[in-house]
Design a protein around this motif. Structure first.
Motif, mmCIF file in Angstrom:
data_model
loop_
_atom_site.group_PDB
_atom_site.id
_atom_site.type_symbol
_atom_site.label_atom_id
_atom_site.label_comp_id
_atom_site.label_asym_id
_atom_site.label_seq_id
_atom_site.Cartn_x
_atom_site.Cartn_y
_atom_site.Cartn_z
ATOM 1 N N LEU B 26 10.481 47.377 -34.415
ATOM 2 C CA LEU B 26 11.763 46.784 -34.065
ATOM 3 C C LEU B 26 11.505 45.457 -33.375
ATOM 4 O O LEU B 26 10.569 45.333 -32.590
ATOM 5 N N THR B 27 12.299 44.468 -33.723
ATOM 6 C CA THR B 27 12.209 43.194 -33.019
ATOM 7 C C THR B 27 13.583 42.835 -32.485
ATOM 8 O O THR B 27 14.571 42.903 -33.220
ATOM 9 N N ILE B 28 13.638 42.519 -31.230
ATOM 10 C CA ILE B 28 14.905 42.152 -30.618
ATOM 11 C C ILE B 28 14.817 40.695 -30.184
ATOM 12 O O ILE B 28 13.863 40.295 -29.509
ATOM 13 N N GLU B 29 15.807 39.918 -30.610
ATOM 14 C CA GLU B 29 15.785 38.483 -30.308
ATOM 15 C C GLU B 29 16.356 38.222 -28.921
ATOM 16 O O GLU B 29 17.100 39.021 -28.375
ATOM 17 N N ARG B 30 16.030 37.057 -28.407
ATOM 18 C CA ARG B 30 16.590 36.603 -27.142
ATOM 19 C C ARG B 30 18.114 36.511 -27.282
ATOM 20 O O ARG B 30 18.619 36.031 -28.311
ATOM 21 N N ARG B 31 18.858 36.979 -26.274
ATOM 22 C CA ARG B 31 20.327 36.945 -26.236
ATOM 23 C C ARG B 31 20.997 37.847 -27.263
ATOM 24 O O ARG B 31 22.180 37.729 -27.499
ATOM 25 N N GLU B 32 20.224 38.714 -27.853
ATOM 26 C CA GLU B 32 20.829 39.625 -28.820
ATOM 27 C C GLU B 32 21.337 40.877 -28.100
ATOM 28 O O GLU B 32 20.760 41.285 -27.087
#
Lengths: 282, 256
Positions: B26-32
């Protein structure tokens, strides 16, 4: 991690349970019901009357004296002021022993509680020391500290120290790990975690320890005085006994009981002031 | 910004291993804002605990801002399922706790705490102790404390579960506003699909234990969202139905 120490703590806490669970006198309700305090007073007077009646008739006055003699003795000691000097000596030894033992026990408990290495290292030795009947140390304290008040303080302190230590240690171990993790996530340093989370959280356990330890401070002081002293209630009860003065013995016992009740009340008061958050929940 | 790389986590109960999370990527982006949804006890909380650095993964690694997480991750604010207010502190002192730890002067931290307390609707309860509050009020106090900590990433474990419907909407609105004001990344664990679609940029459906990601759905509803009315749009319904189809599989398996 420390099943032995914890097991001991549990028994220590239980010692106090039956006493503190005695319901308090019900407050006077409006209406015709007789308040509990009156019943209690009536019981006390009845016992005194039976005692007075039995003395010299059923049992020899030599063995049980009688309330009038005991009262007269208390009155005489109060009037000439001798009792106050003894009370003062005992209170001083009790108080000093209690303070020294409590501070030592709490510091030791917190330190070992937050330091797994030290607690595992010292575990067998602490268990051995705890199992030792502390009063057996009295002769040693007399050798080290002399016949004066210091040896009584030492005996009271060592009795208190172990009780407070065991409770504090258990309390530190019981601290909710989630609270500690929460603080650490908010960038708390180790010192902040100890001061702001662990110590406040363990406080009710520390107080439980203090409450149990208070009577033991008095026991330590009185016992020390019985062994070797020229002042104090322990000395006085010992002296009266050796003079076959039963009235004197009862008079001193009465004073010691009063002191013990007063001291316990003091601990309760301090606890309810510092643990307001716990009281509001009741 | 947060990368979960082939992460598995097993717990050991005596000799038997319980797998909570298996091969998760899983990759979570900044401000997501990412919502994780799935059957209860499926290992969603374990995922948050690993991002916070409270648990180490059994296999794989968690990377936070290009550095593997090892030990407590102080860049995250974590609102656990169980409220972790300090019972001997009043609401104000609890909310102000992160400021106190940072060494902010007493007057200032009380001021700032009182502002946040008003935000979460606890005005008038500043002096109360946690055990005098209802479950929902305690949750709000936790939320307030996390806001004041102002973490770059917020990990929320069923933060709104104990709230009544109206309050939930108000809190949703507040959360979205604060997340955008503070440029926060949010990982939200929930079992409320409506809530997940309302709030998130992306919804992940977890399988039953051991958790893997069964479905990933991007929610392209426009921002800022109207938390009350967004649910009546047809786009919302589509997302909801797709997710529910997949989620139902997990729940029906659960029942058998």
């Amino acid at each position: 991690m420390q099943p032995d120490i914890n097991a001991d703590r549990a028994t220590a806490v239980n010692v106090d349970a039956p006493l503190s669970s005695i319901p308090q006198a019900a407050p006077l309700k409006s209406g015709g019901r007789v308040p509990m305090a009156l019943w209690q007073a009536a019981l006390g007077i009845a016992v005194l009357l039976v005692w007075q009646g039995a003395s010299g008739r059923l049992v020899d006055n030599f063995f049980i004296s009688n309330p009038l003699d005991v009262g007269a003795r208390l009155y005489r000691w109060t009037m000439d002021g001798t009792i106050f000097q003894h009370i003062g000596a005992t209170l001083y030894a009790t108080g000093m022993g209690f303070v020294i033992g409590s501070v030592g026990g709490a510091v030791l408990g917190i330190w070992l509680g937050v330091s797994p290495f030290a607690s595992r290292l010292l575990n067998p030795y602490l268990n051995a020391l705890n199992a030792l009947p502390k009063v057996a140390l009295a002769p040693l304290f007399v050798l080290w500290f002399g016949l004066g008040i210091e040896s009584k303080i030492a005996l009271a302190a060592v009795l208190v120290l172990f009780l407070v230590f065991l409770n504090t240690f258990a309390g530190v171990r019981e601290v909710d790990q989630d609270l500690i993790d929460g603080a650490r996530l908010m960038r708390a340093t180790r010192a902040q975690v100890i001061i702001k989370v662990i110590i406040p959280s363990a406080m009710s356990w520390v107080f439980a320890g203090l409450k149990i330890a208070m009577p033991y401070a008095l026991i330590g002081a009185v016992l020390g005085e019985m062994i070797a002293a020229n002042r104090g209630l322990g000395y006085l009860v010992q002296f009266s006994g050796s003079q076959f003065d039963t009235a004197g013995v009862f008079a001193v016992l009465f004073v010691i009981a009063l002191l013990a009740v007063g001291l316990n009340h003091l601990v309760d008061m301090v606890q309810s002031r510092t643990e307001r958050w716990r009281i509001v929940s009741r | 910004m947060i990368r979960i790389e082939n992460v598995s986590k097993s717990f050991y109960k005596r000799d038997t291993a319980v797998d909570a999370v298996q091969n998760m990527n899983l990759t979570i982006e900044r401000r997501e804002i990412v919502a994780v949804i799935g059957p209860s006890g499926c290992g969603k909380s374990t995922l948050l605990n690993m991002i916070a650095g409270l648990y180490a993964p059994t296999r794989g690694r968690v990377v936070y801002k290009d550095a593997p997480v090892s030990g407590i991750n102080t860049d995250v604010g974590y609102m656990t399922q169980k409220d972790s207010l300090l019972p001997w502190r009043s609401v104000r002192d609890n909310v102000a706790f992160p400021l106190e730890l940072a060494g902010v002067a007493k007057a200032e931290r009380s001021d700032r705490a009182d502002q946040v307390i008003q935000h979460v609707g606890l005005r008038g309860f500043e002096e109360r102790y946690p055990n005098e509050l209802s479950g929902g009020m305690r949750k709000r106090a936790c939320l307030g404390r996390m806001m004041l900590y102002g973490a770059e990433t917020a990990l929320l474990d069923e933060p709104f579960a104990a709230l009544d419907a109206q309050l939930k909407l108000a809190m949703h609105d507040l959360m979205l506003r604060l997340a955008s004001e503070n440029d926060q990344t949010v990982v939200l664990v929930t079992h409320d699909l409506m809530e997940a679609v309302t709030l998130a940029d992306r919804v992940l459906v977890c399988t039953r234990r051991p958790a893997t990601i069964a479905l990933e759905q991007r929610i392209d509803l426009e921002r800022p969202r109207d938390v009350l009315n967004v649910r009546f749009s047809s786009a919302f319904k589509e997302h909801y139905d797709t997710l529910w189809e997949r989620l139902r599989v997990e729940y029906s398996e659960d029942r058998v």
